[in-house]
Design an enzyme around this catalytic site. Structure first.
Site, PDB file in Angstrom:
ATOM      1  N   LYS A  52       0.843  -1.213   0.000  1.00 54.80           N
ATOM      2  CA  LYS A  52       0.000   0.000   0.000  1.00 54.80           C
ATOM      3  C   LYS A  52       0.868   1.250   0.000  1.00 54.80           C
ATOM      4  O   LYS A  52       0.605   2.212  -0.725  1.00 54.80           O
ATOM      5  CB  LYS A  52      -0.957  -0.028   1.204  1.00 54.80           C
ATOM      6  CG  LYS A  52      -2.057  -1.072   1.036  1.00 54.80           C
ATOM      7  CD  LYS A  52      -2.835  -1.346   2.313  1.00 54.80           C
ATOM      8  CE  LYS A  52      -3.790  -2.527   2.103  1.00 54.80           C
ATOM      9  NZ  LYS A  52      -4.480  -2.969   3.321  1.00 54.80           N
ATOM     10  N   GLN A  96      -4.642  -1.776   9.680  1.00 54.75           N
ATOM     11  CA  GLN A  96      -4.501  -3.097   9.071  1.00 54.75           C
ATOM     12  C   GLN A  96      -5.036  -4.175  10.020  1.00 54.75           C
ATOM     13  O   GLN A  96      -4.669  -4.222  11.198  1.00 54.75           O
ATOM     14  CB  GLN A  96      -3.018  -3.344   8.743  1.00 54.75           C
ATOM     15  CG  GLN A  96      -2.748  -4.624   7.989  1.00 54.75           C
ATOM     16  CD  GLN A  96      -3.321  -4.645   6.569  1.00 54.75           C
ATOM     17  OE1 GLN A  96      -3.259  -3.649   5.848  1.00 54.75           O
ATOM     18  NE2 GLN A  96      -3.903  -5.761   6.176  1.00 54.75           N
ATOM     19  N   ASP A 119     -11.091   2.668   4.110  1.00 61.26           N
ATOM     20  CA  ASP A 119     -11.396   1.241   3.988  1.00 61.26           C
ATOM     21  C   ASP A 119     -12.904   1.013   3.883  1.00 61.26           C
ATOM     22  O   ASP A 119     -13.347  -0.074   3.507  1.00 61.26           O
ATOM     23  CB  ASP A 119     -10.876   0.473   5.222  1.00 61.26           C
ATOM     24  CG  ASP A 119      -9.570  -0.270   4.936  1.00 61.26           C
ATOM     25  OD1 ASP A 119      -9.281  -0.516   3.753  1.00 61.26           O
ATOM     26  OD2 ASP A 119      -8.855  -0.599   5.904  1.00 61.26           O
TER      27      ASP A 119
END
Ligand code: NAP
Length: 292
Positions: A52, A96, A119
């Protein structure tokens, strides 16, 4: 049979984003800034976060990686999230997953400012998605929609079977495929580990989206001719012949299912790279929202 080439499409998307970033730079404005928090040192999670960050560099975004130890307390993580929520330099950030057992995942997701939740996991954003309102769509389902869109795969009136009902892939995917619009307007069946006679269900599907994480679960006899197959699964399988000691395997028995499919995503090189591209897209969107 057509391969839905996520590697190529994700590169196209990154090129498009890089053009947008250049325009922002030319105007002398602040470029999008994505931050990622990782707690602990799980190998797969570190790899994902690393990809990422690398993708941010590739398109010209700023990025910040916050690494916290495996023993981080819930309070410490919530404090860090508050800091990122309040930092005007950061347009969006992700935490994460998975998190170590001492940290309550739900509390963490709720703590992220929905306007920075690139997200799309916060209930506010998930609710907006379910109500067809403009929002951050979770990156993996968003990537699948984009692949179907760019390859012009018809979804209207089709029977879509989703395997797996996780909050990040299966559940949102089932909502998105059933919504009005394109891609969408599908008749959706959502299956999970308690589904009986799954072969009977998948063999009637025009589109199968498999997100359960069981290597080679979907076999040729479970699929009808000309079905569209989307393989979300990523499982590391030990393989001493590989330099890393493992290889990545999807949920679909690609060698045999691909002979029957009209379209199919490979693993690797299908849904995986799309996920990262759509995270970047959400970050660009977050920056635009903050500048309105
Ligand atoms: P998850 O949270 O583990 O959920 C798995 C789902 O599959 C659950 O709903 C489970 O049912 C269902 N399931 C398990 N065994 C089943 C069976 N035999 N038949 C039918 N359904 C079954 O998984 P996830 O986070 O959604 O991830 C799924 C896979 O996608 C993993 O391999 C993951 O690594 C991969 N993934 C890939 C990307 C990407 O970018 N490509 C992104 C995210 C995840 P229950 O609900 O009944 O337990």
């Amino acid at each position: 049979m057509t391969i839905l080439d996520g590697k190529k499409v994700s590169n196209d998307i990154k090129n498009e984003i890089a053009v947008e970033v250049q325009k922002i730079k030319d105007k002398g404005e602040k470029v999008p800034h994505l931050a990622a928090i990782i707690v602990g040192n799980d190998g797969a999670s570190l790899t994902y976060v690393g990809s990422k960050v690398k993708a941010c560099e590739r398109v010209g975004f700023e990025s910040t990686l916050v690494q916290m130890s495996n023993t981080t307390s819930e309070v410490e993580l919530l404090d860090k999230i508050k800091e990122l929520n309040e930092n005007p330099e950061i347009d969006g950030f992700i935490v994460q997953l998975p998190l170590p057992p001492q940290i309550n995942e739900q509390k963490v997701l709720l703590a992220v400012d929905p306007d920075k939740d690139v997200d799309g996991f916060h209930p506010t954003n998930f609710g907006k998605m379910a109500l067809d309102m403009s929002t951050f769509i979770p990156a993996t389902p968003f990537g699948i929609l984009e692949l179907l869109d760019r390859y012009g795969v018809e979804t209207k009136g089709k029977h879509t079977v989703v395997i797996g009902r996780s909050h990040i892939v299966g559940r949102p995917m089932s909502i998105l495929m059933g919504r009005k619009g394109f891609p969408g307007n599908s008749t959706v069946t959502l299956t999970h580990s308690h589904t009986k006679n799954i072969t009977q269900i998948t063999s009637q599907a025009d589109i199968i989206i498999s997100a359960l994480g069981v290597p080679n679960f979907l076999k040729a006899e479970m699929v009808k001719d000309d079905a569209v197959i989307i393989d979300v699964g990523i499982t590391r399988v030990t393989d001493e012949t590989r330099p890393r000691g493992y290889r990545i395997v999807g949920d679909v028995d690609f060698a045999n299912v691909s002979k029957k499919a009209s379209y199919i995503t490979p693993v690797p090189g299908g849904v995986g790279p799309m996920t990262i591209a759509m995270l970047l897209k959400n970050t660009l969107l977050a920056r635009e929202r903050h500048n309105i």
